[in-house]
Design an enzyme around this catalytic site. Sequence first.
Site, short mmCIF file in Angstrom:
data_model
loop_
_atom_site.label_atom_id
_atom_site.label_comp_id
_atom_site.label_asym_id
_atom_site.label_seq_id
_atom_site.Cartn_x
_atom_site.Cartn_y
_atom_site.Cartn_z
N HIS A 473 0.85 -1.19 0.00
CA HIS A 473 0.00 0.00 0.00
C HIS A 473 0.88 1.24 0.00
O HIS A 473 2.10 1.15 0.11
CB HIS A 473 -0.90 0.01 1.24
CG HIS A 473 -0.11 0.10 2.53
ND1 HIS A 473 0.57 -0.98 3.05
CD2 HIS A 473 0.13 1.14 3.37
CE1 HIS A 473 1.19 -0.61 4.16
NE2 HIS A 473 0.93 0.68 4.38
N ASP A 475 0.90 5.31 1.86
CA ASP A 475 0.36 5.88 3.09
C ASP A 475 -0.57 7.08 2.89
O ASP A 475 -1.29 7.44 3.81
CB ASP A 475 1.50 6.27 4.04
CG ASP A 475 2.13 5.06 4.71
OD1 ASP A 475 1.50 3.99 4.70
OD2 ASP A 475 3.26 5.18 5.21
N HIS A 545 4.73 0.03 -0.20
CA HIS A 545 5.46 -0.81 0.74
C HIS A 545 4.52 -1.76 1.46
O HIS A 545 3.30 -1.60 1.42
CB HIS A 545 6.21 0.06 1.77
CG HIS A 545 5.29 0.95 2.57
ND1 HIS A 545 4.83 2.15 2.07
CD2 HIS A 545 4.73 0.81 3.80
CE1 HIS A 545 4.04 2.72 2.97
NE2 HIS A 545 3.95 1.93 4.03
N ARG A 555 6.81 -9.30 16.42
CA ARG A 555 7.55 -8.19 15.81
C ARG A 555 6.95 -6.88 16.32
O ARG A 555 5.75 -6.64 16.17
CB ARG A 555 7.42 -8.28 14.29
CG ARG A 555 8.01 -7.13 13.49
CD ARG A 555 7.53 -7.32 12.05
NE ARG A 555 8.15 -6.46 11.07
CZ ARG A 555 7.72 -5.26 10.71
NH1 ARG A 555 6.66 -4.73 11.33
NH2 ARG A 555 8.33 -4.58 9.75
#
Length: 601
Positions: A473, A475, A545, A555
Amino acid sequence: GDLPFFGSVLRRAGCVRRCEEPRLGAASRHRAAEEVRSDFQRRVPYSYLQRAYIQLNKLEEAANAAHTFFMANPEHMEIQQDIENYKTTAGKVSLIDQEAKQHMEDYSAGVRHYDKEEYQLAIDFLERALKGYYSEDEDCQIMCEGPQRFEEHEYLEYKAGLYEAIADHYMQVLACKHDCVRELATRSGRISPIENFLPLHYDYLQFAYYRVGDYVKALECAKSYLLFHPDDEDVLENAGYYEDLLEGTMDPDTVKPRKEAKTLLRRHKLESHLLQVAAAGLGYTYTEPNYWNRYGARQDEHSVPSSISSETEDGPRLSVAKKPVPKPDRELKEGGPLLYSDVKFVYNSQQLNGTQRVLLDNVISEEQCRELHRVASGIMLAGDGYRGKTSPHTPNERFEGATVLKALKYGYEGRVPLKSARLFYDISEKARRIVESYFMLNSTLYFSYTHLVCRTALSGQQERRNDLSHPIHADNCLLDPEANECWKEPPAYTFRDYSALLYMNADFEGGEFIFTEMDAKTVTASIKPKCGRMISFSSGGENPHGVKAVTKGQRCAVALWFTLDPLYRELERIQADEVIAMLDQEHLGPSEMNINPKDEL
């Protein structure tokens, strides 16, 4: 003198009524409420259809329904994940958009063949696209003659006289008809049209016809394009070149622009004139949009097929010129100071194969990573920051998050160490200062959202995973890989200018951060997270990204989005600034970072 005019209107109204009822049934059967029309425009029925087909175990039909819904709702992550699941469970699926506009499909196919230098096929599809476009335009014009809403008047209280009422209604119809140009150039589910859409057909065609040796058609299409842009030097030069090629075989002046293009443009100009006259006379504001923006849908070397070079190498040679790219809102720079001696530069944009990208290490220390991880475990809630959805991007991971204000409140209440809660605030401010300095911004960079987020691989769900932890996508715009576009329009966060991710740990498997091309497939850079590492980049379509699947462990990162527009400052950040000011007044002490928070209200 009015009677013949009104007689014509009454006969037309009677004709429409007589045609409608026998063919379509009672008005209640085909004149839908606004809510229903909105649902169909957003393709909501296909979301229900997908679920129904799943219950019937018709996976291919379910995949097509999901794809059709997704084309109009590209921000819908769950549907995107459903489509990926269908590809796995149903094997090869065709993914047909069942509401696709045929003229738009033909145009896209024509451009694809043009890019491959398959000029005859490009001509076939682009000519079919033009025929479909003018047919759709006729339908659009007729549909505008349906019921209209008076936006400024409640119907029951509306007391306008005869001519005011007619003018008000007709202006609504006329504005609708005038906007058909935008409607036909807009892909499903989008707000912004493909710029210069109709003229681009003729621009592609003039070059393609030249390449197949049809100079008459090439000149005809060049002259058609020049109706919209009479001062385009490249196409003027092309037209002159085609005329030279035809000299001696026929009179080039007998080659005229296409009739349908002349008719549409003449009508469009008259509509514009009437709308401006009405605005001046009836006292409302009207601004004519720029329907024929010179710079087309794409800025690559094939997007605008114009500019002929007369240099000969075994015959005449055409070179496809590149139109100048519109200047960005600000001058793009990078390489400014990192402000802190312990921060280590790793890679710049060029080394990361992109634009406005930087990778840094040692932004925070190992001890600060551990402390931040401890505070995260005490304040994070599943689904926080994702509207309560514990698995917003993939069903194979659990997402937990917390905001900086929540951390400070927990610290003030004694539920977590205040020093640790303050650390979250301070390191995010440190990251903001680094991003602002490195990209050499001339104005203040404000927080638009700050989020501490951990994603955990769910046991028993990791075998044969082929999805992403976070799909590709951008931002601040809606990524459209098929159109090679990123649409800067809601529901995207269009006000975001820069993004940063500050990682807290490396003891997990998978979870690499990746940049891709606009196709959302070609990976241009891959980054393995570790404590203290930060990736920062501009938030637009230049930086698609995503995150690869986390297949084992947890994570964690601090996700930061920034804006240059103070109107879109993060409200919780402003409140956090107030909490910090209150804590300092009470002499509760800053953290070891020794950063003095600035009150930027």
